[in-house]
Design an enzyme around this catalytic site. Structure first.
Site, PDB file in Angstrom:
ATOM      1  N   GLY A  33     -14.879 -17.775   2.971  1.00  0.00           N
ATOM      2  CA  GLY A  33     -14.562 -16.883   4.076  1.00  0.00           C
ATOM      3  C   GLY A  33     -15.776 -16.072   4.485  1.00  0.00           C
ATOM      4  O   GLY A  33     -16.700 -15.855   3.687  1.00  0.00           O
ATOM      5  N   GLN A  83      -8.884  -0.949  -4.887  1.00  0.00           N
ATOM      6  CA  GLN A  83      -9.472  -0.430  -3.647  1.00  0.00           C
ATOM      7  C   GLN A  83      -8.655   0.726  -3.099  1.00  0.00           C
ATOM      8  O   GLN A  83      -9.199   1.656  -2.496  1.00  0.00           O
ATOM      9  CB  GLN A  83      -9.641  -1.549  -2.604  1.00  0.00           C
ATOM     10  CG  GLN A  83      -8.383  -2.196  -2.068  1.00  0.00           C
ATOM     11  CD  GLN A  83      -7.713  -1.400  -0.959  1.00  0.00           C
ATOM     12  OE1 GLN A  83      -8.359  -0.585  -0.294  1.00  0.00           O
ATOM     13  NE2 GLN A  83      -6.434  -1.622  -0.776  1.00  0.00           N
ATOM     14  N   LYS A 113     -10.603  -5.132  10.344  1.00  0.00           N
ATOM     15  CA  LYS A 113     -11.709  -4.491   9.636  1.00  0.00           C
ATOM     16  C   LYS A 113     -13.001  -4.437  10.458  1.00  0.00           C
ATOM     17  O   LYS A 113     -13.760  -3.468  10.354  1.00  0.00           O
ATOM     18  CB  LYS A 113     -11.959  -5.195   8.305  1.00  0.00           C
ATOM     19  CG  LYS A 113     -10.826  -5.005   7.313  1.00  0.00           C
ATOM     20  CD  LYS A 113     -11.112  -5.682   5.985  1.00  0.00           C
ATOM     21  CE  LYS A 113      -9.927  -5.536   5.049  1.00  0.00           C
ATOM     22  NZ  LYS A 113     -10.191  -6.113   3.727  1.00  0.00           N
ATOM     23  N   SER A 173       0.801  -1.223   0.000  1.00  0.00           N
ATOM     24  CA  SER A 173       0.000   0.000   0.000  1.00  0.00           C
ATOM     25  C   SER A 173       0.841   1.283   0.000  1.00  0.00           C
ATOM     26  O   SER A 173       0.494   2.235  -0.706  1.00  0.00           O
ATOM     27  CB  SER A 173      -0.962  -0.001   1.190  1.00  0.00           C
ATOM     28  OG  SER A 173      -1.945  -1.007   1.023  1.00  0.00           O
ATOM     29  N   MET A 212      -7.953 -13.205  -3.129  1.00  0.00           N
ATOM     30  CA  MET A 212      -7.745 -11.809  -2.719  1.00  0.00           C
ATOM     31  C   MET A 212      -6.326 -11.563  -2.231  1.00  0.00           C
ATOM     32  O   MET A 212      -5.876 -10.417  -2.181  1.00  0.00           O
ATOM     33  CB  MET A 212      -8.745 -11.427  -1.629  1.00  0.00           C
ATOM     34  CG  MET A 212     -10.167 -11.282  -2.132  1.00  0.00           C
ATOM     35  SD  MET A 212     -11.206 -10.579  -0.838  1.00  0.00           S
ATOM     36  CE  MET A 212     -12.815 -10.644  -1.634  1.00  0.00           C
ATOM     37  N   ASP A 234     -13.300  -2.286  -0.609  1.00  0.00           N
ATOM     38  CA  ASP A 234     -12.906  -3.623  -1.068  1.00  0.00           C
ATOM     39  C   ASP A 234     -13.780  -4.106  -2.226  1.00  0.00           C
ATOM     40  O   ASP A 234     -13.283  -4.642  -3.211  1.00  0.00           O
ATOM     41  CB  ASP A 234     -12.988  -4.635   0.075  1.00  0.00           C
ATOM     42  CG  ASP A 234     -11.787  -4.570   1.003  1.00  0.00           C
ATOM     43  OD1 ASP A 234     -10.724  -4.101   0.561  1.00  0.00           O
ATOM     44  OD2 ASP A 234     -11.921  -4.991   2.166  1.00  0.00           O
ATOM     45  N   GLY A 282     -13.884  -9.908   7.339  1.00  0.00           N
ATOM     46  CA  GLY A 282     -14.016  -8.560   6.811  1.00  0.00           C
ATOM     47  C   GLY A 282     -13.924  -8.467   5.302  1.00  0.00           C
ATOM     48  O   GLY A 282     -14.658  -7.703   4.667  1.00  0.00           O
ATOM     49  N   THR A 324      -6.563  -3.433   7.155  1.00  0.00           N
ATOM     50  CA  THR A 324      -6.581  -4.773   6.585  1.00  0.00           C
ATOM     51  C   THR A 324      -6.669  -5.800   7.714  1.00  0.00           C
ATOM     52  O   THR A 324      -6.899  -5.440   8.887  1.00  0.00           O
ATOM     53  CB  THR A 324      -5.350  -4.982   5.665  1.00  0.00           C
ATOM     54  OG1 THR A 324      -5.485  -6.231   4.991  1.00  0.00           O
ATOM     55  CG2 THR A 324      -4.034  -4.942   6.435  1.00  0.00           C
TER      56      THR A 324
END
Length: 273
Positions: free
Chosen positions: A127, A244, A67, A17, A213, A103, A130, A63
């Site tokens: 899953g 995102q 979340k 990021s 992801m 997201d 978050g 992250t």
């Protein structure tokens, strides 16, 4: 003026990021310092308080595993965050912290960029944390036909569906033993541990698109397993990450960056590792 933001996660050392947001800032000649923060789970609130108190801070990204804590932390929730039940972006507005979730936008944009057909698709979402919470409303809005949720703890999968059971025409259910899917999305962090979900191999057909992801400098354990089981199209989450992030950048600065050149640079940097 030097603007500031960070990403909260644990672990967070692998996060790209800071690189992504610095590249976005260059597109607009903005001075932007973006850092990483990895508090212990029980220390998230105090760490967020300390960071956000800086007047130069515009917000933060959140992250795994924060979340859902972030959802409880904020003063106000955006419609995206309300539907998702999770927050991945903090935005400071007049001394208040707004919680948003980018997201789902990042996921859908990346799937479309990879020419994945979503309208009418049958989806398995792995899953119920978050990341899955952010993805589910976006998949419904993309007019997929159905979403089956698989989670190790079935009760969490049911809870995820509860809030969205009447949201649109999409058929929602907990995964049992279905096998006919068009798209399988891994919204867990198992690939960071070199593990795979406990699902039967018959779900991975030649015509199925598998999306993780998680992103690494090599195919993830989930994508390797899916390919070995017969899946032909395997996509990691790098494009989702950049997408995102672009939406978060837009929330902070009101400017939408160009995703493609950043994604190309990031992919080359990962492959060189």
């Amino acid at each position: 003026m030097l603007y500031k933001a960070c990403v909260f996660g644990n672990p967070v050392s692998q996060s790209k990021s800071p690189f992504i947001h610095e590249e976005f800032a260059k597109q607009f000649d903005i001075k932007f310092a973006y850092s990483k923060a990895s508090p212990e789970i029980e220390a998230f609130t105090s760490a967020a308080n300390e960071f956000l108190a800086d007047p130069d801070v515009l917000g933060a990204n959140i992250t795994v595993p924060f979340k859902e804590q972030a959802y409880q932390y904020v003063d106000e929730l955006s419609p995206h965050a309300q539907r998702a039940g999770a927050v991945n972006t903090f935005v400071k507005r007049d001394e208040r912290i707004i919680g948003d979730n980018t997201d789902g936008i990042g996921l859908i944009q990346d799937l479309l960029r990879n020419k994945v057909k979503l309208k009418g698709a049958r989806v398995l979402l792995i899953g119920a944390g978050g990341a899955a919470k952010g993805a589910l409303p976006a998949l419904i809005d993309a007019q997929v036909a159905s979403v089956h949720i698989y989670n190790r703890t079935v009760e969490r999968a049911r809870d995820l569906l509860l809030n969205l059971s009447e949201d649109g025409d999409c058929q929602l259910s907990v995964y049992e033993d279905e096998e006919n899917f068009d798209l399988i999305i891994n919204a867990t962090s198992l690939s960071l541990q070199e593990k795979v979900p406990s699902l039967p191999d018959f779900i991975y057909g030649e015509s199925v698109v598998c999306y993780d992801m998680v992103y690494l400098n090599k195919p993830t354990s989930f994508l390797r397993h899916a390919k070995k089981a017969g899946c032909k199209v395997c996509i990691d989450g790098l494009g989702m990450l950049v997408g995102q992030a672009a939406q978060s950048f837009y929330l902070w600065f009101g400017k939408m960056p160009d995703v493609e050149p950043v994604l190309v640079k990031l992919r080359k940097a990962l492959q060189a590792q």
